[in-house]
Structures are given as structure tokens and as C-alpha cells.
Motif scaffolding. Sequence first.
Motif: not given
Length: 117
Positions: A84, A94, A98
Motif C-alpha cells: 500500500i 487497499r 488489509h
Amino acid sequence: MRDHRRLEVFALADALALHVYTATRQFPEDERYGLTSQIRRAAVSIGANIVEGAARSSDADFLRLLTIAYGSARELEYEISLAIRLGYLPNEDRHSLHEEALRTCRALYGLILAIRG
């Protein structure tokens, strides 16, 4: 022995690995043998260790392999963070990638604690 397909943590790890492979297709070509390879290996390692541990006959073996899977999940979490910050992951991947990694870490840790008693 356990059926890994019945474990929620395996389903999370499997979905995470698929998402990692899809997202890393867009990484720069010069990262093919670097971060792309490393992040994919870590992602696959999580599910593979869950499967191997579930196939073992003792809780101690299962726990040992879950702990290895947890280490790989934490490694992957760092590598996603790095990707990222390097700008390799598109905006749409992103946050979701995550979050998937964090969810998998939490599930693994919870299962580890449950088995430890």
C-alpha cells in the motif's frame, strides 16, 4: 483429524489467498521475484498450514501448525501494508485486502486460544 473445509478460519485464509493473487497481478514487473512472490507465498502458507494441521492427529500438532499459519498471516499483513505504501495496490483493494488479513489474523488467534484452553 479434522476436516479443514469445515473451519471458518480456512475459508477466510482461502479467500484471502485468492484476493492476494488477483491484487498482485497488477504489481510492477520488476517485483515478480520480490514482493509479489513473497506476498503470495505468505498468503498460500496460511491456508496450507491450516490444512496440514487439520490433517494431524494431535491437538499439539494442529496448534503448532496454526501458530505457523498465524506467523504467516502477520507477515502478510506487513507485506500488504508495504505494498500500500509503495502504491502497488489499487484503491479498491487497499482497504478490503488489509481488512481480510486482519480478520484472518483474529480468527487464527481465536482458534489458537480456544485449542490452548
